[in-house]
Design an enzyme around this catalytic site. Structure first.
Site, PDB file in Angstrom:
ATOM      1  N   ARG A  21       0.817  -1.221   0.000  1.00 24.63           N
ATOM      2  CA  ARG A  21       0.000   0.000   0.000  1.00 24.63           C
ATOM      3  C   ARG A  21       0.853   1.276   0.000  1.00 24.63           C
ATOM      4  O   ARG A  21       0.346   2.365  -0.244  1.00 24.63           O
ATOM      5  CB  ARG A  21      -0.960  -0.001   1.196  1.00 24.63           C
ATOM      6  CG  ARG A  21      -2.228  -0.794   0.895  1.00 24.63           C
ATOM      7  CD  ARG A  21      -3.172  -0.813   2.071  1.00 24.63           C
ATOM      8  NE  ARG A  21      -2.691  -1.687   3.128  1.00 24.63           N
ATOM      9  CZ  ARG A  21      -3.172  -1.676   4.378  1.00 24.63           C
ATOM     10  NH1 ARG A  21      -4.104  -0.819   4.708  1.00 24.63           N
ATOM     11  NH2 ARG A  21      -2.700  -2.507   5.280  1.00 24.63           N
ATOM     12  N   LYS A 361      31.460  26.713   0.933  1.00 22.99           N
ATOM     13  CA  LYS A 361      31.714  25.269   0.853  1.00 22.99           C
ATOM     14  C   LYS A 361      33.156  25.029   1.244  1.00 22.99           C
ATOM     15  O   LYS A 361      34.034  25.744   0.772  1.00 22.99           O
ATOM     16  CB  LYS A 361      31.462  24.779  -0.567  1.00 22.99           C
ATOM     17  CG  LYS A 361      31.633  23.286  -0.731  1.00 22.99           C
ATOM     18  CD  LYS A 361      32.188  22.893  -2.075  1.00 22.99           C
ATOM     19  CE  LYS A 361      33.669  23.172  -2.169  1.00 22.99           C
ATOM     20  NZ  LYS A 361      34.279  22.675  -3.404  1.00 22.99           N
TER      21      LYS A 361
END
Ligand code: UD1
Ligand code: CA
Length: 490
Positions: A21, A361
């Site tokens: 499901r 970064k």
């Protein structure tokens, strides 16, 4: 007081079902809630019992599920159920996978898809089971809509007589609101004798583990049910809608716990916090914040509104506004945002600043150093007290490899600079606006790369006649006759 370690507990986790499901390529028990798979939550609760052995029954997508379980719990025994012939069959497969020497003490059977389950509840259940000297115990719950569940049957005296499944229930039995949660406890010797006696003579044609309850009673053993007040703990997620509902409830519980511990959460409806997140007292979380993974926020920090922080460390007193950050460290009293993007390897020193529209970064930004506006800082080291001007690009990539830029302490780099890595800028150095820094700048030096400005007068009227630009230039000349037409060549 009895403790979990005073009796050997073997836990069998059932996770062989298809979970169709969910309509997913990911197995049901692997779907995440609050930063952990559903089965991860179950294994965490099970750990509260300090089990002697954990056996997981896998079937559908056994490689995916099995390796996930062994990653979380390297000592787990995996039992493969080839076809899903029912919970009784699944437990039999688990039983056969156990070393005969481990088939003693108490056996707890649980499903792998109940993300709200708590170790405390399992402990209370197992302790009651052993204290009462039962052959079998049911962790039951009273629910308003019992449809689909097995019902706990009791005789006129209230004693448990068995469990009947939905499909096999008479209308009177189906009206019972006490359900089997799917969590059962057994005396190992009884379970050993009961498993071979199960049949699939029922509406589903499956071997029901639940039939053991009646068998125990027939054997003259004590059986009983322990009704859990908090029935949501035993609820499973079978489809995406239930998954979302349980995730919301799990989150609500996590937030309630943090608020009790002294964290201000302004809007619990829009705040999401994963289970492994840690928050100090007097942290304030403003609306629209997701704290994910192993994020840690220290005292007096204010996060939000609208931040997503994953595996981020936020120092005490820091302020983080409208920021997306991952695997980053934000120092004490630092300022981040609004609209900042901190990527992995960012370390912002205490009192430092990463401002609006700045992406970082792999960048170590020193104590009190600032990158306030519109910049990309990649593969960089910026010393303490240094200020990076607006619109600066750390050009770390030459198309083949990444290189580092190192800027010293208390440097002042001007607006619209490009640092073409690898390059070093010394302590106390400076740059002029628009400088493209390709060569190292020694400490204390000023680097300026833009050439002298050339101004060509009257250029617009000559080269852009008939445009709005030319009309504006002409009008300005009319107002102020001292403006030169130029006339000299370009
Ligand atoms: C079962 C119980 C029911 C209880 C309900 C609670 C039985 C016969 N019925 O219902 O009384 O109210 O749980 O949710 O036990 N599984 C396997 N192998 C199988 C079958 C199931 O590993 O062959 C696993 C499933 O992956 C799941 C768990 O067992 O984790 C329960 O199975 P499920 O089909 O969801 O429960 P029901 O049989 O409907
Ligand atoms: Ca079933």
């Amino acid at each position: 007081m009895s403790t979990a370690s005073s009796y050997p507990v073997t836990v069998i986790v059932l996770a062989a079902g298809g979970g169709t499901r969910m309509k997913s390529k990911t197995m049901k028990v692997l779907h995440p809630i609050a930063g952990r798979s559903m089965i991860g939550h179950v294994l965490d609760a099970v750990a509260g019992l300090e089990p002697h052995r954990v056996v997981a029954v896998v079937g559908n997508q056994r490689e995916q599920v099995g390796s996930h379980i062994q990653q979380l719990l390297p000592g787990a025994v995996l039992a493969v159920q080839e076809s899903q012939d029912g919970t009784g069959h699944a437990v039999r497969v688990a039983w056969e996978a156990l070393d005969p020497a481990d088939r003693t003490g108490t056996v707890l059977v649980t499903a792998g898809d109940t993300p709200l389950l708590e170790g405390e509840s399992l402990r209370a259940f197992v302790e009651e089971h052993t204290a009462a000297g039962r052959g079998a115990s049911i962790l039951s719950g009273v629910v308003p809509n019992p449809h689909g569940y097995g019902r706990v049957l009791r005789d006129a005296t209230g004693a448990v007589t068995g469990i009947v499944e939905q499909k096999d229930a008479t209308p009177e039995e189906a009206a019972v609101c006490e359900i089997n949660s799917g969590i059962l406890a057994f005396d190992a010797a009884f379970l050993d004798s009961a498993l071979p006696r199960l049949t699939n003579d029922n509406a589903n044609g499956e071997y029901y583990l639940t039939d053991t309850v009646q068998l125990a009673r027939e054997d003259g053993l004590v059986v009983g049910a322990f009704a859990i007040d908090d029935v949501l703990q035993t609820e499973g997620a079978n489809d995406r809608a239930q998954l979302a509902a349980l995730a919301k409830e799990k989150n609500r519980r996590i937030l309630t716990r943090w608020m009790k511990d002294g964290v201000t959460i302004v809007d619990p409806d829009t705040t999401w916090v994963d289970v492994d997140v840690r928050l100090d007292r007097d942290v304030t979380i403003l609306p629209g914040v997701q704290l994910l993974g192993a994020t840690v926020v220290a005292e007096d920090a204010v996060v939000g509104p609208d931040c997503t922080l994953k595996d981020v460390e936020v120092g005490s007193g820091a302020r983080v506004v409208r920021t997306h950050a991952e695997l980053a460290v934000i120092g004490a009293d630092a300022n981040v945002g609004p609209f900042s993007y901190l990527r992995p390897g960012t370390e912002l020193g205490s009192g430092g600043k990463v401002g609006g529209f700045v992406e970082t970064k792999n960048a170590r930004i020193g104590e009190g150093a600032k990158v306030p506006h519109l910049s990309y800082v990649g593969d960089a080291e910026i010393g303490e007290g240094t200020n990076v001007g607006a619109g600066t690009i750390f050009a770390n990539y030459d198309g083949v490899a990444k290189h580092r830029t190192v800027i010293g302490r208390h440097a002042r780099t001007a607006s619209n600079n490009t640092f073409v890595a690898p390059v070093r800028i010394g302590d106390g150095a400076a740059t002029g606006a628009g400088t493209v820094v390709r060569e190292d700048v020694p400490p204390g030096a000023l680097a300026v790369s833009a050439g002298p400005q050339r101004t060509i007068e009257g250029w617009t009227l000559r080269r852009r006649p008939g445009t709005a630009q030319a009309e504006a230039a002409r009008a300005a000349e009319e107002r102020d006759p001292t403006i030169s037409h130029g006339g000299q060549g370009e």
